[in-house]
Enzyme design. Structure first.
Site, PDB file in Angstrom:
ATOM      1  N   ASN A  23      45.109  32.963  53.285  1.00 38.85           N
ATOM      2  CA  ASN A  23      43.917  33.538  53.897  1.00 38.85           C
ATOM      3  C   ASN A  23      43.868  33.336  55.410  1.00 38.85           C
ATOM      4  O   ASN A  23      43.076  33.997  56.088  1.00 38.85           O
ATOM      5  CB  ASN A  23      42.654  32.971  53.230  1.00 38.85           C
ATOM      6  CG  ASN A  23      42.488  33.462  51.808  1.00 38.85           C
ATOM      7  OD1 ASN A  23      43.003  34.521  51.441  1.00 38.85           O
ATOM      8  ND2 ASN A  23      41.799  32.696  50.981  1.00 38.85           N
ATOM      9  N   ARG A  92      43.525  43.937  50.679  1.00 37.21           N
ATOM     10  CA  ARG A  92      42.192  43.906  51.271  1.00 37.21           C
ATOM     11  C   ARG A  92      42.240  43.465  52.731  1.00 37.21           C
ATOM     12  O   ARG A  92      41.527  43.999  53.576  1.00 37.21           O
ATOM     13  CB  ARG A  92      41.309  42.945  50.457  1.00 37.21           C
ATOM     14  CG  ARG A  92      39.892  42.763  50.985  1.00 37.21           C
ATOM     15  CD  ARG A  92      39.051  43.970  50.690  1.00 37.21           C
ATOM     16  NE  ARG A  92      37.683  43.803  51.179  1.00 37.21           N
ATOM     17  CZ  ARG A  92      36.749  44.728  51.071  1.00 37.21           C
ATOM     18  NH1 ARG A  92      37.025  45.871  50.489  1.00 37.21           N
ATOM     19  NH2 ARG A  92      35.542  44.525  51.528  1.00 37.21           N
ATOM     20  N   ASP A 116      42.144  43.217  45.727  1.00 43.91           N
ATOM     21  CA  ASP A 116      41.786  42.785  44.386  1.00 43.91           C
ATOM     22  C   ASP A 116      40.508  43.425  43.894  1.00 43.91           C
ATOM     23  O   ASP A 116      39.558  43.630  44.656  1.00 43.91           O
ATOM     24  CB  ASP A 116      41.603  41.261  44.358  1.00 43.91           C
ATOM     25  CG  ASP A 116      42.905  40.519  44.560  1.00 43.91           C
ATOM     26  OD1 ASP A 116      43.941  41.073  44.174  1.00 43.91           O
ATOM     27  OD2 ASP A 116      42.880  39.412  45.105  1.00 43.91           O
ATOM     28  N   PRO A 122      31.610  44.810  50.303  1.00 41.33           N
ATOM     29  CA  PRO A 122      31.350  45.783  51.358  1.00 41.33           C
ATOM     30  C   PRO A 122      31.754  45.262  52.730  1.00 41.33           C
ATOM     31  O   PRO A 122      31.833  44.048  52.950  1.00 41.33           O
ATOM     32  CB  PRO A 122      29.838  45.995  51.276  1.00 41.33           C
ATOM     33  CG  PRO A 122      29.314  44.747  50.648  1.00 41.33           C
ATOM     34  CD  PRO A 122      30.379  44.284  49.695  1.00 41.33           C
ATOM     35  N   ILE A 123      32.019  46.210  53.639  1.00 42.13           N
ATOM     36  CA  ILE A 123      32.394  45.828  55.006  1.00 42.13           C
ATOM     37  C   ILE A 123      31.260  46.142  55.977  1.00 42.13           C
ATOM     38  O   ILE A 123      31.483  46.285  57.174  1.00 42.13           O
ATOM     39  CB  ILE A 123      33.697  46.527  55.445  1.00 42.13           C
ATOM     40  CG1 ILE A 123      33.545  48.059  55.390  1.00 42.13           C
ATOM     41  CG2 ILE A 123      34.867  46.076  54.587  1.00 42.13           C
ATOM     42  CD1 ILE A 123      34.705  48.785  56.024  1.00 42.13           C
ATOM     43  N   ASP A 124      30.032  46.204  55.463  1.00 43.26           N
ATOM     44  CA  ASP A 124      28.906  46.554  56.333  1.00 43.26           C
ATOM     45  C   ASP A 124      28.693  45.534  57.442  1.00 43.26           C
ATOM     46  O   ASP A 124      28.299  45.883  58.559  1.00 43.26           O
ATOM     47  CB  ASP A 124      27.630  46.736  55.510  1.00 43.26           C
ATOM     48  CG  ASP A 124      27.259  45.499  54.717  1.00 43.26           C
ATOM     49  OD1 ASP A 124      28.130  44.959  54.013  1.00 43.26           O
ATOM     50  OD2 ASP A 124      26.091  45.063  54.792  1.00 43.26           O
ATOM     51  N   GLN A 125      28.968  44.247  57.153  1.00 39.08           N
ATOM     52  CA  GLN A 125      28.767  43.236  58.194  1.00 39.08           C
ATOM     53  C   GLN A 125      29.821  43.347  59.299  1.00 39.08           C
ATOM     54  O   GLN A 125      29.541  43.060  60.457  1.00 39.08           O
ATOM     55  CB  GLN A 125      28.778  41.837  57.580  1.00 39.08           C
ATOM     56  CG  GLN A 125      27.591  41.565  56.665  1.00 39.08           C
ATOM     57  CD  GLN A 125      27.330  40.090  56.517  1.00 39.08           C
ATOM     58  OE1 GLN A 125      26.547  39.508  57.257  1.00 39.08           O
ATOM     59  NE2 GLN A 125      27.994  39.478  55.555  1.00 39.08           N
ATOM     60  N   ASP A 307      37.805  31.393  45.023  1.00 34.42           N
ATOM     61  CA  ASP A 307      39.212  31.600  44.685  1.00 34.42           C
ATOM     62  C   ASP A 307      39.765  30.530  43.742  1.00 34.42           C
ATOM     63  O   ASP A 307      40.881  30.666  43.235  1.00 34.42           O
ATOM     64  CB  ASP A 307      40.075  31.632  45.952  1.00 34.42           C
ATOM     65  CG  ASP A 307      40.017  32.979  46.660  1.00 34.42           C
ATOM     66  OD1 ASP A 307      39.375  33.901  46.132  1.00 34.42           O
ATOM     67  OD2 ASP A 307      40.619  33.107  47.741  1.00 34.42           O
TER      68      ASP A 307
END
Length: 431
Positions: A23, A92, A116, A122-125, A307
């Site tokens: 990550n 992702r 995954d 969402p990617i709104d932030q 995770d």
């Protein structure tokens, strides 16, 4: 498609070395294009996601070379290029190119990210953060087009509605070359955030507060890499091997550990009754005795990592009595592995997105499918526990997140093989 074939039931023992954090890696590679000079990353895990990101770098004429655990990236001749939806859909973390390209060129054209299937992410932030910096964000033909104003991005105070790791990292990358000061409030605090900030600061960025809920970035004109950057150890891989060691280990030492990154996880494992000795940078997991059931709630760092809820699940199945409860507050729909475990005889179910675990005397081999990375790790551990044969389809997902997994398991004494799946499903191996 890959298959993992496991002949389990054999106690494992020995030593295993943890690779660099996936990550962190999947953010550091996109962040490398912010540098005006070549970048060297050390401790890079050998995972499929790295190969996919290198392919995306190639689309931008960025040369990269990966040897053993060292990845060299040369962005000196980078060109602004729309990133194809095909490769973007494979992982992702490709969305980190949005912030990196915006910070480097003032423009990014990126296909909607894949990765995954663990429920809505969402990617709104991310978009809210880019817009606060002055960018215009449009959606056209399944692509996100992000454009800075003519005078460039400008600093802003950005309040996240939840501590999103992805949004925090993307905003950092976009804002390091913006004019003025950017403040990210309610920022994510994960160790991977600190790793990214350290990497960028060593190239000339000015980032303070990484690891807290308020990060301040003073924009600089440009970034230039100097010394190599060593990626932090992968706490999720470490937690997976701790669970494996407790489930089927006959004494396993796990090296390259930062213990404090695992505090919440270790607290739960030890609450079950697993005995662990900690050294300076390693942990020794003793063969497990009688274990008790526990309750787990995932939370943002420093809480129990989402995770790790799947890798710990096989361990709960070995408890002697009671009912275990797992509530994933980050991704409540992250339950796809439960149906697969039931195929193996697990006494486990899902009710209203809550995982209920009961003692299971003996699992049996089955043909199962790894729907995503951590589900694959869960099934891998279960397969190693089984006296018999387990076939894990879609094992490509395991390879996306676990460094040299076949080699490491074999070093511990596991009988495991990764191979191409048969083209004809009727020819797939039966258990």
């Amino acid at each position: 498609m890959k298959q993992m074939i496991i002949h389990g039931g054999k106690p494992l023992q020995g030593d295993v070395w943890i690779g660099g954090a996936k990550n962190s890696t999947v953010a550091l590679i996109p962040a490398s294009i912010l540098s005006r000079t070549p970048v060297t990353l050390e401790g890079v895990p050998r995972i499929a996601d790295v190969d996919n990101l290198m392919d995306l770098l190639n689309e931008m004429d960025v040369e990269s070379d990966f040897h053993e655990t060292t990845l060299r990236i040369n962005p000196e001749h980078i060109k602004m290029s729309p990133l194809p939806t095909g490769k973007i859909k494979s992982l992702r973390a490709s969305y980190y190119f949005m912030g990196a390209l915006l910070g480097r060129f003032g423009k990014a054209i990126v296909g909607f990210p894949g990765g995954d299937d663990i429920g809505p992410r969402p990617i709104d932030q991310h978009i809210k953060g880019f817009e606060a910096l002055g960018a215009c964000v449009k959606n056209k033909n399944d692509q996100i087009i992000i454009t800075a104003p003519e005078d460039g991005l400008h600093g802003a105070t950005i309040h996240l509605k939840m501590p999103s790791v992805g949004a925090t990292m993307n905003i950092i990358m976009a804002s390091v070359t913006a004019k003025g000061q950017t403040i990210i409030d309610d920022a994510a605090k994960e160790p991977e955030i600190i790793d990214l900030a350290t990497f960028l600061n060593n190239m000339g960025a000015t980032i303070r507060g990484a690891g807290t809920d308020s990060i301040r970035i003073e924009g600089v004109k440009e970034l230039r890499a100097q010394a190599p950057h060593t990626i932090i150890p992968d706490r999720i891989e470490a937690g997976t091997y701790i669970s494996l060691a407790a489930c089927i280990g006959n004494g396993i030492r796990i090296h390259n550990i930062i213990e404090e990154h695992l505090d919440s996880y270790l607290a739960k494992v030890e609450e079950m009754g697993v005995v662990i000795d900690a050294d300076e940078d390693s942990l020794y997991v003793y063969p497990a005795g009688a274990l008790k059931m526990i309750q787990i709630k995932t939370a943002a760092y420093p809480g129990f990592a989402t995770d790790l809820q799947q890798p710990i699940t096989p361990l709960l199945l070995t408890a002697k009595k009671g009912e275990g409860v797992i509530i994933d507050q980050i991704y409540p729909k992250r339950t796809g592995h439960i149906a697969q475990l039931r195929k193996m005889g697990a006494n486990i179910k899902v009710e209203d997105n809550i995982i209920l675990v009961h003692p299971t005397k003996q699992l049996h081999g089955a043909v199962v499918s790894a729907g995503e990375i951590r589900a694959g790790a869960c099934l891998m551990i279960a397969g190693l526990m089984v006296k018999g044969k387990t076939v894990i389809n879609n094992a490509d997902n395991i390879l996306r997140g676990y460094d040299r997994v076949q080699e490491k398991l074999r070093q511990l004494g596991a009988d495991v093989k990764i191979q191409d799946a048969p083209d004809n499903k009727d020819e797939e191996e039966k258990v």
